[in-house]
Design a protein around this motif. Structure first.
Motif, PDB file in Angstrom:
ATOM      1  N   MET A  43     -12.601  -0.287   6.465  1.00  0.00           N
ATOM      2  CA  MET A  43     -11.296  -0.051   6.235  1.00  0.00           C
ATOM      3  C   MET A  43     -11.157   0.691   4.919  1.00  0.00           C
ATOM      4  N   ALA A  44     -11.988   0.596   3.776  1.00  0.00           N
ATOM      5  CA  ALA A  44     -11.967   1.437   2.713  1.00  0.00           C
ATOM      6  C   ALA A  44     -12.115   2.780   3.021  1.00  0.00           C
ATOM      7  N   VAL A  45     -12.519   3.287   4.142  1.00  0.00           N
ATOM      8  CA  VAL A  45     -12.962   4.634   4.450  1.00  0.00           C
ATOM      9  C   VAL A  45     -11.593   5.335   4.345  1.00  0.00           C
ATOM     10  N   ASN A  46     -10.748   4.961   5.291  1.00  0.00           N
ATOM     11  CA  ASN A  46      -9.347   5.485   5.204  1.00  0.00           C
ATOM     12  C   ASN A  46      -8.789   5.390   4.039  1.00  0.00           C
ATOM     13  N   LEU A  47      -8.803   4.325   3.197  1.00  0.00           N
ATOM     14  CA  LEU A  47      -8.177   4.183   1.737  1.00  0.00           C
ATOM     15  C   LEU A  47      -8.608   5.199   0.994  1.00  0.00           C
ATOM     16  N   ILE A  48     -10.022   5.374   1.004  1.00  0.00           N
ATOM     17  CA  ILE A  48     -10.559   6.611   0.134  1.00  0.00           C
ATOM     18  C   ILE A  48     -10.054   7.932   0.642  1.00  0.00           C
ATOM     19  N   LEU A  49      -9.731   8.272   1.772  1.00  0.00           N
ATOM     20  CA  LEU A  49      -9.199   9.694   2.203  1.00  0.00           C
ATOM     21  C   LEU A  49      -7.766   9.435   1.820  1.00  0.00           C
ATOM     22  N   LEU A  50      -7.078   8.462   1.870  1.00  0.00           N
ATOM     23  CA  LEU A  50      -5.419   8.474   1.427  1.00  0.00           C
ATOM     24  C   LEU A  50      -5.601   8.817   0.116  1.00  0.00           C
ATOM     25  N   ALA A  51      -6.567   8.309  -0.664  1.00  0.00           N
ATOM     26  CA  ALA A  51      -6.278   8.311  -2.258  1.00  0.00           C
ATOM     27  C   ALA A  51      -6.734   9.904  -2.547  1.00  0.00           C
TER      28      ALA A  51
END
Ligand SMILES: C[S@@+](CC[C@H](N)C(=O)[O-])C[C@H]1O[C@@H](n2cnc3c(N)ncnc32)[C@H](O)[C@@H]1O
Length: 223
Positions: free
Chosen positions: A106-114
Motif C-alpha cells: 500500500m505504501a508504494v502508492n503513498l510514496i509516489l503520491l508524496a
C-alpha cells in the motif's frame, strides 16, 4: 453550478445534486479516479464518501471541524493515500501530514503520491509502535486514525499521548466488526467510548452507513 463552503478548502458543489469537493493544493491530477472540476480558475477534487470515511462523515452531517491551512496532521492507516490526499488539500502547501502505513504494498502508492504532494510525509511502520517514528513526527494539531484493528483504541490513545496537542481534535474511524463480531455494533462503540473518556471529550459520534458499513467516526477533543 455554485460552491458552498463547509470548512476552509472543503465545499459542497451544488448542481443537480451536491458533491463534496476539496480545493486542490497541487494542481489538476486525479489521485484515485475522482472527478476533477475547474471552477472560476481553480481546481476542485471530488471527495468520494464511498472511498473515504472522512468524506462520508460530511455527507452524514458533520459541518465543522478544527482542521485548516498549515496544520500538522498525524494520519494512521494511510493505505495508498486516498483520504490523505484530501487532508493534503485542506492543510495546503504549508501544512504537513505524517502518513503511517504498515503494509509495504500500500505504501508504494503513498510514496509516489508524496513525490507529487510535498506536504505528505510517508512513514512505513506499525502504528502500535509510535516510539519508532517519534523522532520524525512533531506535536500535531490533528490525529486521524483508520486502521481497522482489534486494538484500535489502544493504538489511538498511545499515539494521542505522544503526538496530539492538548485541546486538539482526534478523528477516529471505529470499525465495529474488527473489535468483536458477536457484539451489537452500538455496544462496541459505547465500550470504546468509555475507554476514551478518561483522556478525551467526545464531541460527536457519526454512523457512516450507508457510505461505509460497520463504521462510526468519533470526533474527540484531547483534554
Ligand atoms: C481501511 S484502510 C485505510 C484507508 C485510508 N484511511 C483511506 O481512507 O484512504 C486501513 C489501513 O490501515 C493499515 N494498518 C492496519 N494496521 C496498521 C498498523 N498497526 N499500523 C499502520 N497501519 C496499519 C492497513 O494496512 C490498511 O492499509
Amino acid at each position: 453550478m455554485e460552491l458552498k463552503r463547509v470548512i476552509d478548502r472543503v465545499y459542497w458543489l451544488l448542481d443537480r445534486r451536491r458533491t463534496l469537493v476539496t480545493l486542490s493544493a497541487y494542481g489538476g491530477d486525479s489521485v484515485y479516479g475522482e472527478k476533477i472540476f475547474n471552477f472560476n480558475g481553480k481546481v476542485y477534487r471530488e471527495w468520494v464518501p464511498y472511498r473515504s470515511k472522512f468524506a462520508a462523515a460530511f455527507y452524514k452531517g458533520l459541518n465543522g471541524i478544527d482542521i485548516k491551512d498549515s496544520y500538522k496532521v498525524l494520519y494512521l492507516g494511510a493505505s495508498s493515500g486516498t483520504t490523505v490526499s484530501h487532508v493534503s488539500d485542506i492543510i495546503g502547501v504549508n501544512g504537513q501530514v505524517y502518513a503511517v502505513e504498515i503494509a509495504e504494498e500500500m505504501a508504494v502508492n503513498l510514496i509516489l503520491l508524496a513525490e507529487e504532494r510535498k506536504n505528505i510525509f510517508p512513514i512505513v511502520d506499525d502504528a502500535r509502535k509510535p516510539e519508532n517514528y517519534s523522532g520524525s513526527v512533531p506535536k500535531c494539531d490533528l490525529l486521524y486514525q483508520d486502521v481497522a484493528q482489534r486494538d484500535q483504541t489502544d493504538i489511538f490513545i498511545k499515539n494521542a499521548d505522544l503526538f496530539l496537542k492538548s485541546g486538539k481534535i482526534g478523528v477516529f474511524a471505529v470499525k465495529t466488526r474488527s473489535i468483536d463480531v458477536s457484539v451489537d455494533p452500538r455496544e462496541v462503540v459505547k465500550n470504546e467510548v468509555k475507554k476514551l473518556r478518561a483522556k478525551f471529550d467526545v464531541i460527536r459520534e457519526i454512523n457512516l452507513y450507508p457510505y461505509q458499513k460497520d463504521h462510526s467516526l468519533l470526533i474527540l477533543r484531547k483534554k
